[in-house]
Design a protein around this motif. Structure first.
Motif, PDB file in Angstrom:
ATOM      1  N   HIS A  26       0.614  -1.171   0.034  1.00 20.92           N
ATOM      2  CA  HIS A  26       0.042  -0.012  -0.131  1.00 20.92           C
ATOM      3  C   HIS A  26       0.830   1.074  -0.238  1.00 20.92           C
ATOM      4  N   ALA A  56       0.424   4.194   1.150  1.00 18.18           N
ATOM      5  CA  ALA A  56       0.983   4.905   2.508  1.00 18.18           C
ATOM      6  C   ALA A  56       1.997   4.372   3.529  1.00 18.18           C
ATOM      7  N   TYR A  78       5.352   4.243   1.678  1.00 16.11           N
ATOM      8  CA  TYR A  78       6.105   5.831   1.947  1.00 16.11           C
ATOM      9  C   TYR A  78       6.667   5.717   3.290  1.00 16.11           C
ATOM     10  N   ASP A 114      -5.918  18.430   5.290  1.00 21.49           N
ATOM     11  CA  ASP A 114      -4.866  17.611   4.972  1.00 21.49           C
ATOM     12  C   ASP A 114      -5.371  16.445   4.388  1.00 21.49           C
ATOM     13  N   THR A 122      -3.264  12.048   4.482  1.00 19.48           N
ATOM     14  CA  THR A 122      -2.661  12.295   5.602  1.00 19.48           C
ATOM     15  C   THR A 122      -1.363  11.381   5.836  1.00 19.48           C
ATOM     16  N   ASP A 169      -8.060  10.520   4.676  1.00 17.59           N
ATOM     17  CA  ASP A 169      -7.218   9.490   4.000  1.00 17.59           C
ATOM     18  C   ASP A 169      -8.204   8.324   3.771  1.00 17.59           C
ATOM     19  N   ASN A 170      -7.945   7.513   2.588  1.00 21.77           N
ATOM     20  CA  ASN A 170      -8.738   6.714   2.468  1.00 21.77           C
ATOM     21  C   ASN A 170      -8.487   5.247   2.809  1.00 21.77           C
ATOM     22  N   ASP A 171      -7.269   5.274   3.569  1.00 20.82           N
ATOM     23  CA  ASP A 171      -7.028   3.931   4.018  1.00 20.82           C
ATOM     24  C   ASP A 171      -7.125   3.805   5.390  1.00 20.82           C
ATOM     25  N   GLY A 215     -12.016   9.371   3.924  1.00 22.68           N
ATOM     26  CA  GLY A 215     -12.353  10.100   2.795  1.00 22.68           C
ATOM     27  C   GLY A 215     -11.446   9.791   1.537  1.00 22.68           C
ATOM     28  N   ASP A 216     -12.023   9.964   0.326  1.00 20.93           N
ATOM     29  CA  ASP A 216     -11.248   9.737  -0.501  1.00 20.93           C
ATOM     30  C   ASP A 216     -11.232  10.878  -1.694  1.00 20.93           C
ATOM     31  N   VAL A 217     -10.250  11.400  -1.844  1.00 24.18           N
ATOM     32  CA  VAL A 217     -10.173  12.658  -2.781  1.00 24.18           C
ATOM     33  C   VAL A 217     -10.866  12.822  -3.858  1.00 24.18           C
ATOM     34  N   ARG A 218     -11.029  11.542  -4.496  1.00 21.55           N
ATOM     35  CA  ARG A 218     -11.789  11.458  -5.799  1.00 21.55           C
ATOM     36  C   ARG A 218     -13.298  11.729  -5.374  1.00 21.55           C
ATOM     37  N   ALA A 235       1.925  14.742  -2.291  1.00 20.78           N
ATOM     38  CA  ALA A 235       2.185  13.226  -2.576  1.00 20.78           C
ATOM     39  C   ALA A 235       0.823  12.321  -2.670  1.00 20.78           C
ATOM     40  N   ILE A 236      -0.190  12.982  -3.018  1.00 21.03           N
ATOM     41  CA  ILE A 236      -1.524  12.059  -3.303  1.00 21.03           C
ATOM     42  C   ILE A 236      -1.759  12.149  -4.508  1.00 21.03           C
ATOM     43  N   PHE A 258      -1.360   9.512  -7.238  1.00 24.14           N
ATOM     44  CA  PHE A 258      -2.310   8.132  -7.048  1.00 24.14           C
ATOM     45  C   PHE A 258      -3.629   8.275  -7.829  1.00 24.14           C
TER      46      PHE A 258
END
Ligand SMILES: C[S@@+](CC[C@H](N)C(=O)[O-])C[C@H]1O[C@@H](n2cnc3c(N)ncnc32)[C@H](O)[C@@H]1O
Length: 284
Positions: A31, A33, A36, A91, A94, A119-121, A145-148, A175-176, A179
Motif C-alpha cells: 500500500h 501509505a 512511504y 490535509d 494524511t 485519508d482513504n486507508d 475520505g477519498d479525494v476522488r 504526494a497524493i 495516485f
C-alpha cells in the motif's frame, strides 16, 4: 468503513507483523501509505510493503530522498502559511504519522490551529487517531475520505466540526495526486475542492515526476502497478495546471528543495536527488 475497522485499535506490540488486523485491511498487497512510511524510516508497514519499497529503491534509489524531501517541504509550507496567519488546514492524504505532522508544525506557530485529516486507508486513520492526539489546544479530526469524491468531502460533518468555511483554509494535497489517474481527472478534482473553499484559501501541492530521470520513473511506476494504488508521475506543465484558479506564490512550482530552501542542509536526504515538484498557491 465497517464497525470492525472503526473499533480496531493499535495493538500493544509495535511490530506490525505480529498484529491481527481486520480482514478489511489488506496486508498482502503493498500500500502506498505504508511504502512511504518505509521510505521515511517508519515501522508501520508489512512484509508486502517492505518488499515493494525495496524493489522501488533497487530501480529508483532516489525514491527515499524524494519521500524525505517531500516531508521536509510539508513542514516548510505549513510553517510558512501558519506564519502568514492561516489557522485551518485540510490535509487530504494524511499518511501514517511521522516526524513533523501537519498539526504539530502548525500548532508550533499557532496553538489554536485546527486540522482535518482525511485519508482513504483505514490503517492510516487507526495510526493517526492513536498517535496524533495533539495537546488539545487546536481541534483535530481524522476522517475517512477519498479525494476522488471531490467537494462533497467538505460537507462531511466531522470536517465541518473542525473547519470554519467562513475563514481561509489551507488545502494540503501532498504526494497524493500522483495516485489519481488521468481518467479520474485530477484537475477537475482540485477545481471542485477549490470552488468550495473561502477566499484567501491556499493550495499546498506536491507531486512526483519523471522529468529528471525518465527511466527511473518508469521502472518505479511499474512496481506500483502491483500495489493497491498505481502511480501517475506527471510533467511540470501538467502539475502546474492543477493550480488553476490559484495564484502561485514565489518561487512557483519548483523541485521541492528549491521551495524556500532550508537554512541548514537536511541530514536525512540528498536534496539533489529529490524528484518531486511542489508549490503553494493562493485562491484568486
Ligand atoms: C505518499 S503518502 C503522503 C502522506 C503525506 N501527505 C505526506 O506528504 O507526507 C500518500 C497518502 O495518500 C493516501 N491516499 C492515496 N490515494 C488516496 C485517495 N484517493 N484518497 C485519499 N487518500 C489517498 C494514502 O493512503 C497515503 O496516506
Amino acid at each position: 468503513m465497517s464497525d470492525q475497522e472503526n473499533t480496531w485499535r493499535l495493538p500493544a506490540t509495535d511490530d506490525p507483523d505480529e498484529w491481527v488486523v481486520p480482514p478489511e485491511i489488506d496486508t498482502s498487497r503493498a500500500h502506498p501509505a505504508r511504502i512511504y512510511d518505509y521510505f521515511l524510516g517508519g515501522k508501520n508497514n508489512f512484509a508486502a510493503d517492505r518488499d515493494a519499497a525495496e524493489q522501488v529503491i533497487a530501480v529508483a534509489p532516489s525514491a527515499v530522498d524524494s519521500a524525505r524531501g517531500n516531508r521536509a517541504f510539508l513542514g516548510r509550507a505549513v510553517k510558512f502559511l501558519a506564519q502568514a496567519g492561516i489557522r485551518q488546514f485540510l490535509d487530504i492524504g494524511t499518511g501514517i504519522p511521522s516526524a513533523g505532522n501537519t498539526h504539530e508544525v502548525a500548532q508550533a506557530v499557532r496553538p489554536d490551529a485546527r486540522v482535518a485529516y482525511l485519508d482513504n486507508d483505514p490503517i492510516v486513520l487507526v495510526h493517526a487517531r492513536a498517535l496524533m492526539t495533539g495537546d488539545g489546544r487546536g481541534r483535530i479530526a481524522y476522517v475517512p475520505g477519498d479525494v476522488r469524491t471531490g467537494p462533497d468531502l467538505l460537507d462531511l460533518p466531522e470536517v465541518r466540526e473542525v473547519l470554519d468555511f467562513d475563514e481561509p483554509i489551507a488545502l494540503l494535497l501532498l504526494a497524493i495526486l500522483h495516485f489519481v489517474r488521468d481518467s479520474e481527472d485530477p484537475t477537475a478534482i482540485v477545481a471542485g475542492l477549490r470552488d468550495a473553499l473561502p477566499a484567501g484559501s491556499h493550495l499546498v501541492l506536491s507531486h512526483g515526476t519523471a522529468d529528471f530521470d525518465l527511466a527511473q520513473g518508469q521502472r518505479g511506476t511499474r512496481i506500483y502497478d502491483r500495489a493497491t494504488a498505481q502511480l501517475a508521475l506527471r510533467p511540470h506543465a501538467d502539475i502546474e495546471k492543477l493550480f488553476e484558479g490559484f495564484e502561485l506564490l514565489d518561487p512557483g512550482l519548483v523541485r521541492l528543495p528549491l521551495w524556500h530552501p532550508e537554512e541548514e542542509p537536511p541530514h536525512d536526504h540528498d536534496p539533489d536527488l529529490v524528484r518531486m515538484y511542489g508549490g503553494v498557491g493562493r485562491k484568486t
